[in-house]
Design a protein around this motif. Structure first.
Motif, mmCIF file in Angstrom:
data_model
loop_
_atom_site.group_PDB
_atom_site.id
_atom_site.type_symbol
_atom_site.label_atom_id
_atom_site.label_comp_id
_atom_site.label_asym_id
_atom_site.label_seq_id
_atom_site.Cartn_x
_atom_site.Cartn_y
_atom_site.Cartn_z
ATOM 1 N N ASN A 221 0.799 -1.226 0.000
ATOM 2 C CA ASN A 221 0.000 0.000 0.000
ATOM 3 C C ASN A 221 0.834 1.280 0.000
ATOM 4 O OD1 ASN A 221 -3.021 -0.680 0.277
ATOM 5 N ND2 ASN A 221 -2.008 -2.141 1.642
ATOM 6 N N LYS A 222 1.910 1.325 -0.802
ATOM 7 C CA LYS A 222 2.781 2.506 -0.892
ATOM 8 C C LYS A 222 3.254 2.969 0.474
ATOM 9 C CE LYS A 222 -0.388 4.405 -3.693
ATOM 10 N NZ LYS A 222 -1.118 5.387 -4.513
ATOM 11 N N CYS A 223 3.252 2.033 1.392
ATOM 12 C CA CYS A 223 3.665 2.319 2.759
ATOM 13 C C CYS A 223 2.922 3.520 3.360
ATOM 14 C CB CYS A 223 5.178 2.515 2.851
ATOM 15 S SG CYS A 223 5.757 2.173 4.506
ATOM 16 N N TYR A 224 1.637 3.551 3.101
ATOM 17 C CA TYR A 224 0.824 4.606 3.718
ATOM 18 C C TYR A 224 0.083 4.018 4.916
ATOM 19 C CZ TYR A 224 -2.151 8.598 4.459
ATOM 20 O OH TYR A 224 -2.773 9.677 5.036
ATOM 21 N N GLY A 225 0.200 4.646 6.020
ATOM 22 C CA GLY A 225 -0.387 4.121 7.249
ATOM 23 C C GLY A 225 -1.879 4.383 7.374
ATOM 24 N N TYR A 226 -2.663 3.737 6.513
ATOM 25 C CA TYR A 226 -4.120 3.888 6.581
ATOM 26 C C TYR A 226 -4.613 3.667 8.005
ATOM 27 C CZ TYR A 226 -4.309 3.753 1.497
ATOM 28 O OH TYR A 226 -4.135 4.041 0.185
ATOM 29 N N GLY A 227 -5.426 4.579 8.472
ATOM 30 C CA GLY A 227 -6.031 4.397 9.794
ATOM 31 C C GLY A 227 -5.179 4.928 10.931
ATOM 32 N N ASP A 228 -3.895 5.202 10.680
ATOM 33 C CA ASP A 228 -3.031 5.721 11.753
ATOM 34 C C ASP A 228 -3.365 7.195 12.031
ATOM 35 O OD1 ASP A 228 -1.813 3.316 11.537
ATOM 36 O OD2 ASP A 228 0.175 4.080 10.983
ATOM 37 N N THR A 229 -3.201 7.620 13.283
ATOM 38 C CA THR A 229 -3.221 9.068 13.519
ATOM 39 C C THR A 229 -1.893 9.580 12.964
ATOM 40 O OG1 THR A 229 -2.589 8.393 15.751
ATOM 41 C CG2 THR A 229 -4.729 9.479 15.530
ATOM 42 N N ASN A 230 -1.918 10.728 12.294
ATOM 43 C CA ASN A 230 -0.745 11.248 11.594
ATOM 44 C C ASN A 230 -0.181 10.264 10.567
ATOM 45 O OD1 ASN A 230 -0.854 13.523 13.317
ATOM 46 N ND2 ASN A 230 0.356 12.423 14.856
ATOM 47 N N ALA A 231 -1.080 9.648 9.782
ATOM 48 C CA ALA A 231 -0.623 8.697 8.767
ATOM 49 C C ALA A 231 0.325 9.386 7.791
ATOM 50 C CB ALA A 231 -1.825 8.132 8.014
ATOM 51 N N ASP A 232 1.334 8.623 7.350
ATOM 52 C CA ASP A 232 2.337 9.160 6.430
ATOM 53 C C ASP A 232 2.791 8.021 5.510
ATOM 54 O OD1 ASP A 232 4.190 10.815 5.243
ATOM 55 O OD2 ASP A 232 5.359 11.186 7.068
ATOM 56 N N HIS A 233 3.585 8.346 4.496
ATOM 57 C CA HIS A 233 4.283 7.297 3.738
ATOM 58 C C HIS A 233 5.598 7.075 4.483
ATOM 59 C CE1 HIS A 233 1.534 7.358 0.309
ATOM 60 N NE2 HIS A 233 1.459 8.658 0.499
ATOM 61 N N TYR A 234 5.707 5.928 5.156
ATOM 62 C CA TYR A 234 6.800 5.779 6.124
ATOM 63 C C TYR A 234 8.141 5.423 5.503
ATOM 64 C CZ TYR A 234 2.812 5.614 9.313
ATOM 65 O OH TYR A 234 1.656 5.898 9.979
ATOM 66 N N TYR A 235 8.135 4.594 4.464
ATOM 67 C CA TYR A 235 9.405 4.227 3.803
ATOM 68 C C TYR A 235 9.107 3.755 2.391
ATOM 69 C CZ TYR A 235 7.947 -0.350 5.655
ATOM 70 O OH TYR A 235 7.230 -1.461 5.994
ATOM 71 N N LEU A 236 10.151 3.386 1.666
ATOM 72 C CA LEU A 236 10.057 3.072 0.237
ATOM 73 C C LEU A 236 9.175 1.836 -0.023
ATOM 74 C CD1 LEU A 236 11.266 3.880 -2.572
ATOM 75 C CD2 LEU A 236 13.084 2.223 -2.106
ATOM 76 N N ALA A 237 8.168 2.013 -0.846
ATOM 77 C CA ALA A 237 7.279 0.888 -1.160
ATOM 78 C C ALA A 237 6.490 1.200 -2.426
ATOM 79 C CB ALA A 237 6.325 0.634 -0.006
ATOM 80 N N LEU A 238 5.845 0.180 -2.970
ATOM 81 C CA LEU A 238 5.092 0.307 -4.225
ATOM 82 C C LEU A 238 3.596 0.160 -3.944
ATOM 83 C CD1 LEU A 238 7.458 -2.063 -6.183
ATOM 84 C CD2 LEU A 238 7.281 0.397 -6.555
ATOM 85 N N ASN A 239 2.811 0.326 -4.992
ATOM 86 C CA ASN A 239 1.404 -0.069 -4.923
ATOM 87 C C ASN A 239 1.287 -1.403 -5.628
ATOM 88 O OD1 ASN A 239 -1.269 -0.594 -5.364
ATOM 89 N ND2 ASN A 239 -1.784 1.405 -6.213
ATOM 90 N N SER A 240 1.104 -2.458 -4.876
ATOM 91 C CA SER A 240 0.881 -3.756 -5.516
ATOM 92 C C SER A 240 -0.397 -4.384 -4.983
ATOM 93 C CB SER A 240 2.097 -4.671 -5.352
ATOM 94 O OG SER A 240 2.761 -4.439 -4.144
ATOM 95 N N ARG A 241 -1.440 -3.561 -4.953
ATOM 96 C CA ARG A 241 -2.734 -4.055 -4.472
ATOM 97 C C ARG A 241 -3.431 -4.930 -5.514
ATOM 98 N NH1 ARG A 241 -3.087 1.293 -1.677
ATOM 99 N NH2 ARG A 241 -3.848 2.283 -3.574
ATOM 100 N N LEU A 242 -4.251 -5.826 -5.020
ATOM 101 C CA LEU A 242 -5.166 -6.599 -5.856
ATOM 102 C C LEU A 242 -6.434 -5.754 -6.002
ATOM 103 C CD1 LEU A 242 -4.933 -9.612 -6.881
ATOM 104 C CD2 LEU A 242 -6.436 -10.224 -4.992
ATOM 105 N N THR A 243 -7.126 -5.842 -7.142
ATOM 106 C CA THR A 243 -8.390 -5.108 -7.272
ATOM 107 C C THR A 243 -9.531 -5.934 -6.676
ATOM 108 O OG1 THR A 243 -9.107 -6.043 -9.372
ATOM 109 C CG2 THR A 243 -7.567 -4.182 -9.481
ATOM 110 N N GLU A 244 -10.650 -5.293 -6.439
ATOM 111 C CA GLU A 244 -11.833 -5.985 -5.915
ATOM 112 C C GLU A 244 -12.352 -7.051 -6.886
ATOM 113 O OE1 GLU A 244 -11.806 -5.359 -2.521
ATOM 114 O OE2 GLU A 244 -13.990 -5.082 -2.657
ATOM 115 N N ILE A 245 -12.228 -6.773 -8.194
ATOM 116 C CA ILE A 245 -12.675 -7.747 -9.197
ATOM 117 C C ILE A 245 -11.838 -9.021 -9.066
ATOM 118 C CG2 ILE A 245 -12.906 -8.223 -11.676
ATOM 119 C CD1 ILE A 245 -14.681 -5.970 -11.065
ATOM 120 N N GLN A 246 -10.522 -8.834 -8.976
ATOM 121 C CA GLN A 246 -9.635 -9.999 -8.798
ATOM 122 C C GLN A 246 -9.928 -10.688 -7.477
ATOM 123 O OE1 GLN A 246 -6.171 -7.413 -9.314
ATOM 124 N NE2 GLN A 246 -5.357 -8.901 -10.771
ATOM 125 N N GLY A 247 -10.166 -9.881 -6.460
ATOM 126 C CA GLY A 247 -10.488 -10.440 -5.141
ATOM 127 C C GLY A 247 -11.741 -11.302 -5.197
#
Ligand SMILES: *Cc1c(COP(=O)(O)O)cnc(C)c1O
Length: 404
Positions: A221-247
Motif C-alpha cells: 500500500n505505498k507504505c501509507y499508514g491507513y487508519g493511523d493518527t498522523n498517517a504518512d508514507h513511512y518508507y520506500l514501497a510500491l502499490n501492488s494491491r489486488l483489485t476488488e474484481i480480482q479479489g
C-alpha cells in the motif's frame, strides 16, 4: 511407406476453460463486486474477505493479497528489510519472480544446490552458504512437492535466520503435518493463470508475526499508514494491491481449493500406480512426512534406459498429443542475463557490486546437482480437470512409447 499416426486425446489446459474451474460462482461474485461500484481494495470488502478466508484456510494469523506472486515475494523481502549487500539464500531452480525482488531490495541472491531427485533445496545444500551476511532463506516448494522443512527450520533457527516459503506452486501442500506457508516465517503464494487457484494475476502473503504482517501490508500500500493518527508514507514501497474484481474471482476459487487439490492428488496417485515398474522412469519422490499437491507431475528419466532421456521421451509423447517439458526450465535462474551480465540499475551493476565474489560464481561446476537434476527431469502438465480417461491415456502413451 506411410506411418499411421496414433489417435491422440486433447488434455485439458490450465491456460483456458478446459483446465480451470472458473464458473458461475466467480461470475456471481464478480457481478456483486462490480455492482458495489467500489473496485479498490482500500474501500471494498472482497479482497478483505479473501484475506481473512485465506488466513483461515492456511492456518496463519495474517494474510494479505497483492498483485502477483512476485509482489508477494517482494513484500516478504521488504518486510525482512535487508541492508544493501545482505545475502538471501535461495533456490537455483525457481521462477524469476522469486529472485528479482531480492535484487530490487538491494540484497544478493545466493543460490543453493538442488536435490537432483526433486529439484528442491535441502538443509544440506543451504548450509554451506550460510554466512554472517545471510539475512533470510527463501525456499521454493517446486511442483507442489514440499522441501524437507523440519531440517531446514532446524538449521535456520540454529542461526536465527528467517525462512520465506515460496508456495506459489504448493497451495495446501503439507510438511510435518502443517500447511506450507505456515512453517517458515512468511509464506508467499501466486494466483497467476496456471496456479492452483487463480484470478489471472495475483498473490498472497501469510505470517503469524504481527510486525512482519504490518510491514507487508504497508509495502503493498505505498507504505501509507491507513487508519493511523498522523498517517504518512513511512518508507520506500510500491502499490501492488489486488483489485476488488480480482479479489472476487479469487474468493470463488478459494472455495474450490480443497477440491482442486484433491482432484490433482488422487489423479497423480493413479498415474503413479499405473507407471509402477516401468524401467527408466520414476516419479519424483515425496518425503514421508509430506503431501505433494502436484502443480505438475514430474518424472525422473534415466537416459541409460530411455533413448535420449527426458528429451527423447518428451518427443515421443508429443506425437501422442502430450506436451511435456523436458528440464522444466532450460537453465538455472542464475544463467539468465540478469545474473550473468548483471543487468540491474543503469550501468551500476548494483547490488552485485556489494557481493562477496564467492557467491557470484554462477556456473556449471559450482552447481553440478542442479544441472544434473534438470537434465533428467520431465514435467507433465497437470490440472484439476483431468479425469480417469486422461490418466489412462497418459499412462498408456508412456508405456507404449517406452515399449513396455
Ligand atoms: C509463479 C511463481 C512465482 C511468481 O508468481 P507471479 O504471480 O507469476 O509473479 C514465484 N515463484 C514460483 C515458484 C512460481 O511458480
Amino acid at each position: 511407406m506411410t506411418t499411421m499416426n496414433p489417435p491422440t486425446m486433447v488434455l485439458p489446459s490450465d491456460q483456458d476453460a478446459t483446465g480451470r474451474t472458473l464458473g458461475d460462482r466467480e461470475i456471481e461474485l464478480v457481478t456483486e463486486a462490480l455492482r458495489t461500484g467500489t473496485l479498490t481494495s482500500t474501500k471494498g470488502s472482497f479482497v478483505a474477505r479473501l484475506e481473512s478466508a485465506f488466513a483461515r484456510q492456511i492456518g496463519s494469523k495474517y494474510a494479505y493479497a497483492c498483485s502477483s506472486g512476485s509482489a508477494a515475494i517482494h513484500a516478504a523481502i521488504s518486510a525482512i528489510d535487508p541492508e544493501p549487500g545482505d545475502e538471501i539464500i535461495t533456490s537455483s531452480i525457481t521462477d524469476m519472480g522469486a529472485l528479482t525482488p531480492i535484487l530490487y531490495q538491494g540484497a544478493i541472491p545466493v543460490f543453493a544446490e538442488s536435490d537432483p531427485r526433486t529439484l528442491n533445496v535441502t538443509a544440506e545444500t543451504i548450509k554451506p552458504w550460510i554466512s554472517e551476511k545471510t539475512k533470510a532463506i527463501v525456499v521454493t516448494h517446486l511442483f507442489g512437492n514440499p522441501c524437507e522443512m523440519k531440517a531446514i527450520m532446524d538449521l535456520a533457527s540454529l542461526h536465527g535466520i528467517p525462512v520465506i516459503e515460496d508456495c506459489a506452486q504448493a497451495f495446501l501442500a503439507t510438511s510435518g503435518g502443517r500447511n506450507v506457508g505456515t512453517i517458515g516465517t512468511i509464506g508467499c503464494f501466486s494466483m497467476q493463470q496456471g496456479k492452483h487457484m487463480t484470478c489471472g494475476e495475483g498473490g498472497l502473503v501469510t505470517t503469524d508475526d504481527p510486525v512482519l504482517a504490518r510491514r507487508m501490508f504497508l509495502f503493498v500500500n505505498k507504505c501509507y499508514g491507513y487508519g493511523d493518527t498522523n498517517a504518512d508514507h513511512y518508507y520506500l514501497a510500491l502499490n501492488s494491491r489486488l483489485t476488488e474484481i480480482q479479489g472476487a474471482v479469487a474468493l470463488g476459487q478459494l472455495e474450490k481449493l480443497e477440491e482442486c487439490v484433491h482432484a490433482r492428488t488422487t489423479h497423480a496417485a493413479k498415474l503413479t500406480a499405473a507407471l509402477k515398474g516401468i524401467p527408466g522412469i520414476e516419479p519424483f519422490p515425496v518425503a514421508e512426512d509430506a503431501t505433494c499437491v502436484y502443480w505438475k507431475y514430474c518424472l525422473l528419466v534415466d537416459a541409460n534406459v530411455v533413448p535420449d532421456g527426458a528429451i527423447g521421451l518428451a518427443r515421443l509423447l508429443k506425437a501422442r498429443g502430450i506436451s511435456s517439458a523436458p528440464r522444466y526450465i532450460q537453465k538455472p535462474a542464475f544463467m539468465c542475463e540478469i545474473f550473468q551480465k548483471r543487468r540491474t540499475f543503469g550501468k551500476s551493476e548494483f547490488p552485485f557490486t556489494l557481493a562477496r565474489p564467492e557467491v557470484l560464481q554462477y556456473n556449471r561446476t559450482q552447481y553440478p546437482m542442479t544441472f544434473a537434476g534438470l537434465e533428467h527431469t520431465l514435467v507433465l502438465p497437470w490440472n484439476e480437470r483431468y479425469t480417469d480417461e486422461h490418466i489412462d491415456y497418459i499412462a498408456s502413451a508412456i508405456k507404449e512409447v517406452l515399449g513396455h
